[in-house]
Design an enzyme around this catalytic site. Structure first.
Site, PDB file in Angstrom:
ATOM      1  N   LEU A   1       0.920  -1.240  -0.124  1.00  0.00           N
ATOM      2  CA  LEU A   1       0.126   0.085  -0.011  1.00  0.00           C
ATOM      3  C   LEU A   1       0.915   1.085  -0.045  1.00  0.00           C
ATOM      4  O   LEU A   1       2.063   1.216   0.276  1.00  0.00           O
ATOM      5  CB  LEU A   1      -0.858   0.113   1.217  1.00  0.00           C
ATOM      6  N   ALA A  11       2.819   4.678   1.144  1.00  0.00           N
ATOM      7  CA  ALA A  11       3.544   4.905   2.382  1.00  0.00           C
ATOM      8  C   ALA A  11       3.941   3.943   3.165  1.00  0.00           C
ATOM      9  O   ALA A  11       4.112   3.967   4.328  1.00  0.00           O
ATOM     10  CB  ALA A  11       2.594   5.895   3.205  1.00  0.00           C
ATOM     11  N   THR A  34       9.500   2.817  -1.869  1.00  0.00           N
ATOM     12  CA  THR A  34      10.532   3.726  -2.643  1.00  0.00           C
ATOM     13  C   THR A  34      11.803   3.830  -1.984  1.00  0.00           C
ATOM     14  O   THR A  34      12.826   3.518  -2.455  1.00  0.00           O
ATOM     15  CB  THR A  34       9.952   4.973  -2.970  1.00  0.00           C
ATOM     16  N   ASP A  70       9.355  -0.257  -9.094  1.00  0.00           N
ATOM     17  CA  ASP A  70       8.868   0.418  -8.027  1.00  0.00           C
ATOM     18  C   ASP A  70       7.192   0.586  -8.332  1.00  0.00           C
ATOM     19  O   ASP A  70       7.032   1.626  -8.986  1.00  0.00           O
ATOM     20  CB  ASP A  70       9.602   1.426  -7.384  1.00  0.00           C
ATOM     21  N   ILE A  84       4.441   9.064   5.060  1.00  0.00           N
ATOM     22  CA  ILE A  84       3.595  10.192   4.387  1.00  0.00           C
ATOM     23  C   ILE A  84       4.274  11.373   4.494  1.00  0.00           C
ATOM     24  O   ILE A  84       4.391  12.025   3.445  1.00  0.00           O
ATOM     25  CB  ILE A  84       2.084  10.313   5.041  1.00  0.00           C
ATOM     26  N   LEU A 102       7.050  15.617   1.570  1.00  0.00           N
ATOM     27  CA  LEU A 102       8.255  16.737   1.338  1.00  0.00           C
ATOM     28  C   LEU A 102       9.193  16.464   0.176  1.00  0.00           C
ATOM     29  O   LEU A 102       9.602  17.537  -0.574  1.00  0.00           O
ATOM     30  CB  LEU A 102       9.124  16.615   2.657  1.00  0.00           C
ATOM     31  N   SER A 161      40.276   7.697   2.362  1.00  0.00           N
ATOM     32  CA  SER A 161      39.923   6.839   1.567  1.00  0.00           C
ATOM     33  C   SER A 161      38.843   6.076   2.220  1.00  0.00           C
ATOM     34  O   SER A 161      37.968   5.441   1.304  1.00  0.00           O
ATOM     35  CB  SER A 161      41.182   5.772   1.763  1.00  0.00           C
ATOM     36  N   ARG A 168      35.665   8.116   1.187  1.00  0.00           N
ATOM     37  CA  ARG A 168      35.426   7.829  -0.223  1.00  0.00           C
ATOM     38  C   ARG A 168      34.322   6.552  -0.290  1.00  0.00           C
ATOM     39  O   ARG A 168      33.366   6.765  -0.922  1.00  0.00           O
ATOM     40  CB  ARG A 168      36.700   7.770  -1.025  1.00  0.00           C
TER      41      ARG A 168
END
Length: 599
Positions: free
Chosen positions: A26, A28, A32, A113, A153, A158, A392, A395
């Site tokens: 569902l 929220a 993602t 997705d 949500i 945002l 290092s 990085r």
């Protein structure tokens, strides 16, 4: 260990085949966020991976939410034929792009997705890709905790282009309406649909079905360590040491290094305050500020740079696996000396800076393998995190977080005196750099960045790597003024606390026991104490209690200095740390205070 052991020119593991990970859940539920995090991890492993988001493609085709047909997300009543045709077209087009990634671009793993909450749609997707030799796995995110859903949500509000410019409350209400509609027609994945991974409450519990092979099991293990709690990760290099460019020396900080450590703490505190204000201005009212945890390597110049944080009560943890890359025979050599003494090795290094290993040295590939436990722990950590380390190591960790492929790791540029801020978000990560120090040890006469170890220098590496290597030093915002002001405020508060502590010591020395059987000398007989007491009488802050909650540090109701478990090593290191003026005074002050209070 499983860090990029199988990096290949094609970006494919020959034994793993083509894999399509189809998200289910569902709105929220963190799909993602999970997809982007898994993409970063697989790319860091050296696997050619890409996320294809149905929502992103729909926004690309149709634009924002105001351009979407009113019945596009409708479930209670039938949609119009035009809307159904539009939904089918968008779905077919993105699935054609997925097949192009496999067949034309040479990709191996795709994360699809989308909600995929309908059994029929999942079955059609499974049959379509399995018939073309792609192994399909369903990744379902289930959440029954309303707090997590609400947080997701807010995060989507945002960062999603759907709600750009929307009022916060209106966006949240609209998203909840989508969730309520889809709950009525949602079907959870069952065992007869095929292989699946079910993630409950973003890592609280995981259920798997028919997961086989190296790459699939690595995905499961990674998903066991992630979460969606908002947090910020900071990176900064250690201060200048007395003996630079020597791996074997393990030298302590120079006087400039001790000053740098104080400025760094002020910069971090100032940045956290500014970030809190930014969140408030954006309507993201957090219930509380995350505490700050500090990681350093076990090298002296790294964990001594964290000493001001120890003195302020923050938790500081040493991690030996975060030591800088071992240069082997190149230890202490400049770039020119390495080219002259080891010309063949240097040519091989330039041909592949990521994978080449000099004699008795580590390659960046070896370093990535060594850092894998730290990466999983970084994913598990729910506090704000500051990593004080070596170029290092930073990085490798930054390349992982921002999703760079392994061969670009050596070209990531970060200068001493810059604070890099990384904030994981639903649609990737937000990274920014802030400059807070321009003193000794930052750069040479020509302005080039200085490094603790010549093997960590990026000189010559950019010419053999893609231009996409990230240069945080070039993109840093200047916050040196804010750091100086914060440092001044901290010193003033430190002076007040010191005076208050002196007053308490005087009171203890001049007070008598309740039964009158034992008393201390009168202040008139102790001129130096009388002088201190007179000074304290002028101080309105005498006997005030202090804590450090405003900085996210340890809070205590008593007056003891809060020290970490490693302070004994820092304070009593055979006098090796007394090189720096500020550092020496800090250690002396802490040792003196603890001694008085323990009498």
């Amino acid at each position: 260990m499983a860090a990029p052991l199988y990096v290949t020119q094609s970006g494919r593991l020959f034994h793993a085949g083509l894999i399509l990970i189809v998200t289910v859940g569902l709105p929220a539920r963190g799909k993602t966020h999970i997809s982007r995090a898994l993409e970063r991890y697989l790319r860091w492993l050296g696997v050619k991976t890409r996320v294809y988001s149905l929502g992103d493609y729909r926004r690309k085709v149709l634009g924002g939410a105001e351009n979407v047909p009113p019945d596009y997300f409708q479930t209670k009543s039938p949609r119009s034929e035009a809307t159904n045709a539009l939904r089918r077209r968008i779905k077919n087009e993105i699935e054609d792009q997925i097949m192009d990634f496999y067949t034309v671009q040479g990709g191996q793993v795709v994360i699809y997705d989308a909600n995929n909450g309908n059994v029929k749609n999942r079955k059609d997707c499974y049959q379509k890709f399995e018939s073309k030799g792609v192994h399909v796995i369903f990744l379902e995110s289930i959440c029954d905790q309303e707090e997590i859903i609400t947080t997701n949500i807010r995060s989507v509000k945002l960062s999603s282009p759907d709600y750009a410019g929307w009022d916060a409350d209106r966006a949240v209400a609209d998203y909840w309406s989508r969730i309520r509609d889809q709950e009525q027609v949602y079907d959870t994945v069952t065992a007869d649909e095929g292989p699946f991974i079910k993630v409950m409450n973003v890592g609280e519990r995981i259920e798997v079905n028919k997961i086989e092979g190296y790459l699939q099991t690595r995905c499961c293990f990674f998903l066991m360590n992630i979460h969606t709690k908002p947090r910020t990760i900071y990176f900064a290099r250690s201060g200048q040491s007395l003996i630079e460019h020597s791996y074997k020396a393990d030298s302590d900080l120079s006087p400039a290094g001790w000053e740098y450590s104080e400025r760094m703490k002020a910069a971090v505190v100032a940045r956290r305050k500014a970030l809190k204000e930014e969140k408030k201005a954006a309507g993201e009212a957090a219930a509380h500020e995350n505490p700050l945890l500090i990681w350093t390597s076990a090298r002296r110049r790294a964990y001594h740079t964290a000493w001001p944080f120890v003195h302020a009560g923050y938790k500081v943890v040493q991690k030996p696996i975060m030591s800088e890359i071992n240069p082997g025979v190149w230890d202490g050599l400049s770039t020119g000396e390495a080219m002259e003494m080891y010309p063949d090795e240097w040519d091989r290094f330039l041909s592949d800076p990521y994978a080449h290993r000099a004699p008795r040295a580590e390659s960046y590939h070896d370093l990535s393998v060594r850092l894998e436990p730290a990466i999983f722990e970084l994913e598990r950590c729910q506090d704000d995190l500051l990593i004080i380390g070596h170029a290092s190591v930073i990085r490798c960790l930054l390349a992982y977080l921002v999703g760079l492929p392994p061969n670009e790791v050596p070209a990531v540029e970060i200068a001493r005196g810059d604070l890099v801020e990384v904030t994981p978000a639903s649609y990737g990560v937000i990274s920014r750099a802030f400059h807070f120090w321009s003193g000794e040890g930052r750069g040479d006469a020509s302005g080039e960045n200085l490094y603790e170890n010549f093997a960590e220098s990026t000189s010559g590496k950019g010419s053999v790597l893609p231009d996409s290597g990230v240069n945080f030093a070039a993109d840093a915002f200047n916050m040196e003024k804010e750091a100086v002001e914060e440092e001044k405020i901290e010193k003033e508060e430190q002076t007040k606390r010191s005076r208050s502590l002196k007053g308490k010591i005087i009171n203890r020395l001049t007070s008598s026991s309740k039964d009158g059987t034992r008393s201390a000398p009168h202040p008139m007989n102790l001129p130096h104490l009388k002088e201190l007491q007179n000074e304290e009488n002028k101080n309105d802050e005498t006997n005030s209690e202090h804590n450090y909650d405003d900085q996210g540090a340890y809070s205590s109701g008593n007056d003891d200095e809060v020290l970490s478990e490693n302070d004994g090593d820092i304070i009593g290191n055979n006098g090796a740390n007394d090189q720096g003026k500020e550092g020496g005074s800090l250690r002396a002050r802490a040792t003196k205070n603890v001694g008085f209070l323990c009498q």
